[in-house]
Design a protein around this motif. Structure first.
Motif, PDB file in Angstrom:
ATOM      1  N   TYR A   1      40.698  37.883  35.608  1.00 50.76           N
ATOM      2  CA  TYR A   1      40.959  37.136  36.830  1.00 50.76           C
ATOM      3  C   TYR A   1      40.050  37.625  37.937  1.00 50.76           C
ATOM      4  CZ  TYR A   1      43.542  41.178  38.592  1.00 50.76           C
ATOM      5  OH  TYR A   1      43.878  42.434  39.014  1.00 50.76           O
ATOM      6  N   CYS A   2      39.839  36.769  38.917  1.00 44.31           N
ATOM      7  CA  CYS A   2      39.000  37.091  40.059  1.00 44.31           C
ATOM      8  C   CYS A   2      39.596  36.395  41.283  1.00 44.31           C
ATOM      9  CB  CYS A   2      37.581  36.596  39.808  1.00 44.31           C
ATOM     10  SG  CYS A   2      36.466  36.837  41.187  1.00 44.31           S
ATOM     11  N   HIS A   3      39.901  37.142  42.323  1.00 45.60           N
ATOM     12  CA  HIS A   3      40.418  36.595  43.574  1.00 45.60           C
ATOM     13  C   HIS A   3      39.289  36.631  44.586  1.00 45.60           C
ATOM     14  CE1 HIS A   3      42.587  36.528  47.435  1.00 45.60           C
ATOM     15  NE2 HIS A   3      43.406  35.746  46.769  1.00 45.60           N
ATOM     16  N   ARG A   4      39.120  35.545  45.346  1.00 41.14           N
ATOM     17  CA  ARG A   4      38.023  35.487  46.297  1.00 41.14           C
ATOM     18  C   ARG A   4      38.465  34.897  47.629  1.00 41.14           C
ATOM     19  NH1 ARG A   4      38.015  31.502  42.672  1.00 41.14           N
ATOM     20  NH2 ARG A   4      37.311  29.436  43.235  1.00 41.14           N
ATOM     21  N   GLU A   5      37.771  35.300  48.675  1.00 42.85           N
ATOM     22  CA  GLU A   5      38.037  34.833  50.041  1.00 42.85           C
ATOM     23  C   GLU A   5      36.772  34.185  50.587  1.00 42.85           C
ATOM     24  OE1 GLU A   5      40.895  35.022  51.837  1.00 42.85           O
ATOM     25  OE2 GLU A   5      42.002  36.151  50.342  1.00 42.85           O
ATOM     26  N   SER A   6      36.953  33.111  51.361  1.00 42.65           N
ATOM     27  CA  SER A   6      35.829  32.464  52.037  1.00 42.65           C
ATOM     28  C   SER A   6      36.313  31.974  53.393  1.00 42.65           C
ATOM     29  CB  SER A   6      35.309  31.282  51.216  1.00 42.65           C
ATOM     30  OG  SER A   6      36.212  30.197  51.264  1.00 42.65           O
ATOM     31  N   SER A   7      35.417  31.422  54.167  1.00 44.25           N
ATOM     32  CA  SER A   7      35.810  30.871  55.463  1.00 44.25           C
ATOM     33  C   SER A   7      36.765  29.692  55.293  1.00 44.25           C
ATOM     34  CB  SER A   7      34.577  30.432  56.250  1.00 44.25           C
ATOM     35  OG  SER A   7      33.856  29.456  55.524  1.00 44.25           O
ATOM     36  N   ALA A   8      36.762  29.083  54.106  1.00 39.95           N
ATOM     37  CA  ALA A   8      37.654  27.955  53.822  1.00 39.95           C
ATOM     38  C   ALA A   8      39.045  28.404  53.376  1.00 39.95           C
ATOM     39  CB  ALA A   8      37.043  27.066  52.746  1.00 39.95           C
ATOM     40  N   GLY A   9      39.214  29.690  53.056  1.00 39.14           N
ATOM     41  CA  GLY A   9      40.500  30.203  52.581  1.00 39.14           C
ATOM     42  C   GLY A   9      40.314  31.041  51.330  1.00 39.14           C
ATOM     43  N   SER A  10      41.405  31.257  50.614  1.00 33.71           N
ATOM     44  CA  SER A  10      41.338  32.088  49.412  1.00 33.71           C
ATOM     45  C   SER A  10      41.519  31.230  48.163  1.00 33.71           C
ATOM     46  CB  SER A  10      42.394  33.183  49.460  1.00 33.71           C
ATOM     47  OG  SER A  10      43.683  32.626  49.455  1.00 33.71           O
ATOM     48  N   GLY A  11      41.056  31.758  47.069  1.00 30.74           N
ATOM     49  CA  GLY A  11      41.200  31.095  45.781  1.00 30.74           C
ATOM     50  C   GLY A  11      41.101  32.126  44.684  1.00 30.74           C
ATOM     51  N   TYR A  12      41.270  31.691  43.450  1.00 32.58           N
ATOM     52  CA  TYR A  12      41.151  32.607  42.319  1.00 32.58           C
ATOM     53  C   TYR A  12      40.794  31.827  41.068  1.00 32.58           C
ATOM     54  CZ  TYR A  12      45.878  30.991  41.174  1.00 32.58           C
ATOM     55  OH  TYR A  12      46.961  30.212  40.877  1.00 32.58           O
ATOM     56  N   HIS A  13      40.361  32.547  40.057  1.00 30.98           N
ATOM     57  CA  HIS A  13      40.156  31.922  38.761  1.00 30.98           C
ATOM     58  C   HIS A  13      40.556  32.882  37.657  1.00 30.98           C
ATOM     59  CE1 HIS A  13      36.170  34.002  38.547  1.00 30.98           C
ATOM     60  NE2 HIS A  13      36.397  33.932  37.251  1.00 30.98           N
ATOM     61  N   TYR A  14      40.929  32.292  36.536  1.00 31.14           N
ATOM     62  CA  TYR A  14      41.229  33.021  35.311  1.00 31.14           C
ATOM     63  C   TYR A  14      40.267  32.561  34.229  1.00 31.14           C
ATOM     64  CZ  TYR A  14      45.754  34.903  36.750  1.00 31.14           C
ATOM     65  OH  TYR A  14      46.743  35.615  37.369  1.00 31.14           O
ATOM     66  N   SER A  15      39.760  33.481  33.462  1.00 30.72           N
ATOM     67  CA  SER A  15      38.994  33.186  32.252  1.00 30.72           C
ATOM     68  C   SER A  15      39.822  33.742  31.104  1.00 30.72           C
ATOM     69  CB  SER A  15      37.628  33.873  32.286  1.00 30.72           C
ATOM     70  OG  SER A  15      36.874  33.386  33.367  1.00 30.72           O
ATOM     71  N   ASN A  16      40.304  32.865  30.256  1.00 35.55           N
ATOM     72  CA  ASN A  16      41.247  33.265  29.210  1.00 35.55           C
ATOM     73  C   ASN A  16      40.563  33.552  27.885  1.00 35.55           C
ATOM     74  OD1 ASN A  16      43.458  32.860  31.006  1.00 35.55           O
ATOM     75  ND2 ASN A  16      43.196  30.659  30.691  1.00 35.55           N
ATOM     76  N   ASN A  17      41.204  34.363  27.068  1.00 34.74           N
ATOM     77  CA  ASN A  17      40.667  34.750  25.757  1.00 34.74           C
ATOM     78  C   ASN A  17      40.449  33.564  24.827  1.00 34.74           C
ATOM     79  OD1 ASN A  17      40.546  37.491  26.285  1.00 34.74           O
ATOM     80  ND2 ASN A  17      42.673  37.805  25.722  1.00 34.74           N
ATOM     81  N   ASP A  18      41.185  32.497  25.007  1.00 36.35           N
ATOM     82  CA  ASP A  18      41.051  31.339  24.119  1.00 36.35           C
ATOM     83  C   ASP A  18      39.919  30.398  24.544  1.00 36.35           C
ATOM     84  OD1 ASP A  18      42.101  30.121  26.388  1.00 36.35           O
ATOM     85  OD2 ASP A  18      43.920  29.408  25.402  1.00 36.35           O
ATOM     86  N   GLY A  19      39.143  30.785  25.567  1.00 34.52           N
ATOM     87  CA  GLY A  19      38.035  29.961  26.038  1.00 34.52           C
ATOM     88  C   GLY A  19      38.395  29.047  27.191  1.00 34.52           C
ATOM     89  N   SER A  20      39.667  28.971  27.527  1.00 34.87           N
ATOM     90  CA  SER A  20      40.077  28.131  28.650  1.00 34.87           C
ATOM     91  C   SER A  20      39.868  28.874  29.965  1.00 34.87           C
ATOM     92  CB  SER A  20      41.544  27.717  28.502  1.00 34.87           C
ATOM     93  OG  SER A  20      42.393  28.843  28.603  1.00 34.87           O
ATOM     94  N   TYR A  21      39.819  28.126  31.054  1.00 33.46           N
ATOM     95  CA  TYR A  21      39.724  28.738  32.369  1.00 33.46           C
ATOM     96  C   TYR A  21      40.381  27.860  33.411  1.00 33.46           C
ATOM     97  CZ  TYR A  21      35.442  25.854  32.496  1.00 33.46           C
ATOM     98  OH  TYR A  21      34.547  24.823  32.414  1.00 33.46           O
ATOM     99  N   TYR A  22      40.751  28.483  34.522  1.00 38.80           N
ATOM    100  CA  TYR A  22      41.518  27.830  35.571  1.00 38.80           C
ATOM    101  C   TYR A  22      40.995  28.281  36.922  1.00 38.80           C
ATOM    102  CZ  TYR A  22      45.548  26.685  38.507  1.00 38.80           C
ATOM    103  OH  TYR A  22      46.362  26.193  39.488  1.00 38.80           O
ATOM    104  N   TYR A  23      40.790  27.332  37.827  1.00 37.66           N
ATOM    105  CA  TYR A  23      40.387  27.627  39.199  1.00 37.66           C
ATOM    106  C   TYR A  23      41.431  27.095  40.167  1.00 37.66           C
ATOM    107  CZ  TYR A  23      35.599  28.934  37.989  1.00 37.66           C
ATOM    108  OH  TYR A  23      34.499  29.574  37.493  1.00 37.66           O
TER     109      TYR A  23
END
Length: 86
Positions: free
Chosen positions: A36-58
């Motif tokens: 997982y990766c959590h990030r901040e920008s001037s637009a707000g915060s967000g995150y993403h997951y990169s999963n072991n099965d090849g799927s990902y989520y933003y």
């Protein structure tokens, strides 16, 4: 550890050419051994997951989300909740 990167949303069905500078505030591996990766920008915060099965989520600062199942199917959800599936 913080770093600044340029993020292009061209891979999500969000229109493609927006570029946002963001700062990574935390990264790691969760209990399911997914990155997982959590990030901040001037637009707000967000995150993403990169999963072991090849799927990902933003989860984006504007409230939209993008999920790719790793097998060719994806779902983009707009901030208002409308879903676009491919």
């Amino acid at each position: 550890m913080s770093s600044t990167n340029s993020n292009s949303n061209s891979g999500s069905s969000s229109g493609g050419s927006n570029s946002t500078s963001y700062t990574i505030t935390s990264t790691g591996t969760n209990s399911q051994d997914n990155h997982y990766c959590h990030r901040e920008s001037s637009a707000g915060s967000g995150y993403h997951y990169s999963n072991n099965d090849g799927s990902y989520y933003y989860s984006n600062p504007n409230g939209s989300t993008y999920y790719n199942n790793g097998n060719g199917s994806s779902t983009y959800t707009t901030p208002s909740g409308y879903q676009v599936k491919k």
